[in-house]
Design a protein around this motif. Sequence first.
Motif, PDB file in Angstrom:
ATOM      1  N   GLU A  54       0.819  -1.207   0.000  1.00 43.01           N
ATOM      2  CA  GLU A  54       0.000   0.000   0.000  1.00 43.01           C
ATOM      3  C   GLU A  54       0.855   1.260   0.000  1.00 43.01           C
ATOM      4  O   GLU A  54       0.522   2.241  -0.665  1.00 43.01           O
ATOM      5  CB  GLU A  54      -0.946   0.002   1.201  1.00 43.01           C
ATOM      6  CG  GLU A  54      -2.110  -0.951   1.037  1.00 43.01           C
ATOM      7  CD  GLU A  54      -3.240  -0.692   2.018  1.00 43.01           C
ATOM      8  OE1 GLU A  54      -3.646   0.467   2.186  1.00 43.01           O
ATOM      9  OE2 GLU A  54      -3.713  -1.669   2.622  1.00 43.01           O
ATOM     10  N   ASN A  92      -5.903  -8.037   3.226  1.00 49.30           N
ATOM     11  CA  ASN A  92      -4.980  -7.186   3.968  1.00 49.30           C
ATOM     12  C   ASN A  92      -4.911  -5.753   3.447  1.00 49.30           C
ATOM     13  O   ASN A  92      -4.028  -4.987   3.835  1.00 49.30           O
ATOM     14  CB  ASN A  92      -3.571  -7.798   3.939  1.00 49.30           C
ATOM     15  CG  ASN A  92      -3.531  -9.158   4.629  1.00 49.30           C
ATOM     16  OD1 ASN A  92      -4.133  -9.339   5.686  1.00 49.30           O
ATOM     17  ND2 ASN A  92      -2.833 -10.115   4.020  1.00 49.30           N
ATOM     18  N   SER A 143      -6.311  -1.969   3.285  1.00 45.89           N
ATOM     19  CA  SER A 143      -6.992  -1.107   4.254  1.00 45.89           C
ATOM     20  C   SER A 143      -8.335  -0.596   3.743  1.00 45.89           C
ATOM     21  O   SER A 143      -8.579  -0.508   2.537  1.00 45.89           O
ATOM     22  CB  SER A 143      -6.106   0.087   4.605  1.00 45.89           C
ATOM     23  OG  SER A 143      -5.974   0.953   3.486  1.00 45.89           O
ATOM     24  N   MET A 144      -9.194  -0.208   4.683  1.00 48.83           N
ATOM     25  CA  MET A 144     -10.487   0.383   4.346  1.00 48.83           C
ATOM     26  C   MET A 144     -10.293   1.716   3.624  1.00 48.83           C
ATOM     27  O   MET A 144     -11.079   2.074   2.753  1.00 48.83           O
ATOM     28  CB  MET A 144     -11.308   0.594   5.618  1.00 48.83           C
ATOM     29  CG  MET A 144     -11.721  -0.696   6.321  1.00 48.83           C
ATOM     30  SD  MET A 144     -12.720  -1.784   5.247  1.00 48.83           S
ATOM     31  CE  MET A 144     -14.163  -0.762   5.004  1.00 48.83           C
ATOM     32  N   GLU A 145      -9.226   2.446   3.993  1.00 52.81           N
ATOM     33  CA  GLU A 145      -8.968   3.739   3.351  1.00 52.81           C
ATOM     34  C   GLU A 145      -8.667   3.566   1.866  1.00 52.81           C
ATOM     35  O   GLU A 145      -9.140   4.345   1.028  1.00 52.81           O
ATOM     36  CB  GLU A 145      -7.803   4.456   4.035  1.00 52.81           C
ATOM     37  CG  GLU A 145      -8.095   4.955   5.432  1.00 52.81           C
ATOM     38  CD  GLU A 145      -7.815   3.910   6.507  1.00 52.81           C
ATOM     39  OE1 GLU A 145      -7.597   2.724   6.143  1.00 52.81           O
ATOM     40  OE2 GLU A 145      -7.818   4.278   7.696  1.00 52.81           O
ATOM     41  N   TRP A 155      -5.795   8.453   2.472  1.00 56.36           N
ATOM     42  CA  TRP A 155      -4.901   7.357   2.092  1.00 56.36           C
ATOM     43  C   TRP A 155      -3.697   7.874   1.313  1.00 56.36           C
ATOM     44  O   TRP A 155      -2.573   7.394   1.493  1.00 56.36           O
ATOM     45  CB  TRP A 155      -5.652   6.314   1.279  1.00 56.36           C
ATOM     46  CG  TRP A 155      -4.871   5.070   1.017  1.00 56.36           C
ATOM     47  CD1 TRP A 155      -4.638   4.033   1.869  1.00 56.36           C
ATOM     48  CD2 TRP A 155      -4.213   4.711  -0.221  1.00 56.36           C
ATOM     49  NE1 TRP A 155      -3.873   3.062   1.261  1.00 56.36           N
ATOM     50  CE2 TRP A 155      -3.602   3.449  -0.025  1.00 56.36           C
ATOM     51  CE3 TRP A 155      -4.084   5.331  -1.462  1.00 56.36           C
ATOM     52  CZ2 TRP A 155      -2.890   2.803  -1.022  1.00 56.36           C
ATOM     53  CZ3 TRP A 155      -3.364   4.703  -2.460  1.00 56.36           C
ATOM     54  CH2 TRP A 155      -2.766   3.440  -2.229  1.00 56.36           C
ATOM     55  N   GLU A 187      -0.333   4.581   4.777  1.00 53.87           N
ATOM     56  CA  GLU A 187      -0.166   4.075   6.136  1.00 53.87           C
ATOM     57  C   GLU A 187      -1.482   4.194   6.888  1.00 53.87           C
ATOM     58  O   GLU A 187      -2.256   5.120   6.684  1.00 53.87           O
ATOM     59  CB  GLU A 187       0.912   4.870   6.883  1.00 53.87           C
ATOM     60  CG  GLU A 187       2.291   4.814   6.239  1.00 53.87           C
ATOM     61  CD  GLU A 187       2.900   3.416   6.288  1.00 53.87           C
ATOM     62  OE1 GLU A 187       2.520   2.635   7.200  1.00 53.87           O
ATOM     63  OE2 GLU A 187       3.754   3.112   5.446  1.00 53.87           O
ATOM     64  N   ALA A 188      -1.752   3.236   7.781  1.00 55.59           N
ATOM     65  CA  ALA A 188      -2.973   3.256   8.582  1.00 55.59           C
ATOM     66  C   ALA A 188      -2.980   4.466   9.489  1.00 55.59           C
ATOM     67  O   ALA A 188      -1.954   4.873  10.030  1.00 55.59           O
ATOM     68  CB  ALA A 188      -3.080   1.985   9.422  1.00 55.59           C
TER      69      ALA A 188
END
Length: 271
Positions: free
Chosen positions: A106, A232, A234-236, A263, A269-270
Motif C-alpha cells: 500500500e 490485507n 486497508s479500508m482507506e 490514504w 499508512e494506517a
Amino acid sequence: MCESLKNTYQICEEIGRGRFGTIYRVFSPATNEFYACKTINKTLLTDDTDRECLQNEPKILSLLSPHPNITHLHALFEDDDSLHIVLELCQSHTLYDLVLHQPVSESEAASHMQQLLSAVAHMHRLGVVHRDIKPENVLFDSRGRVKLADFGSACWLGEEGVVTSVVGTPYYVAPEVLMGREYDEKVDLWSAGVVLYTMLAGMPPFYGETVTEIFEAVLRGNLRFPTKVFRNVSMEAKDLLRKLICRDVSRRFSAEQALRHPWIVNRGEAT
C-alpha cells in the motif's frame, strides 16, 4: 531517418514499438545525455482522428512541460514521412512490469498514485485529458519517479468542456466513453482508479475472455473486493477506489480531491 535529427543526435538501438511507429534510444553530443526518440510513420495514419492526435501530441507535451511526473519534451523534428519526438529517457520497465507478477504494498502504491494524480491534476488544470492512462503508460525516470507518458490519445476539452470520441484501452476505459456519451476529464480518474486497483490486487477489476466481455464488465461497473485478494488491504484504500471507480461521474473524485484523500496524504499508512 530525418537529416536534422541525425545531425543533432546519434541514433542507437530500438527500445520500443507501437501502432504507428518506433522508439529509439538516441545520444546528444551537445548535452552528453541519452534520450528517447518516438518516430511516428505518418503514412500509417489512415483517418482524421489519428492525424489530429499526431499534431496534438507534441503541442500538448510542450504545454505540459516541465512537470516532474510527465515525460519531458526535448525536441521535435519532421520530414515528409515521419514525425520525431525527442523525450527524456526513462527506465526500460513500466508500472505494468512492476505489477505483472504480484501486487505492490500500500505504501508503494500510494507513492506511485500520488505522483500519477499530481500529473493528472496538472493536465486537467490546463484543459488536457490523457484518455489512455494505464500501467504501460506509467514510466519511471532514473531516480524512480513516476512519469506519465504517451499522449498520443490526449486532447483538449475545448470550450464546451466535453468530448465524444471513443478512445482508450479496454480494461481501463471509463463506461461513459463506451456509451458514446459526451465526457470530460473525469475519464482519467476512472482509469487512474483501475490502475490503483491493479497495483493492489495484481489484476484489473473488470475483465473478460474477449474485448466485448471486458467492455460489458466495465459497463456493469460492479466493483468487488475479493476477500482472498483484498484481505490485507486497508479500508482507506478501498474507500479511495470506490470514489475513483464510480459510475456516477458527478460523484467521482477529481484529481485534486483524490490528492487530498487520507490514504494518499498518509502515504498508504494506517491512520
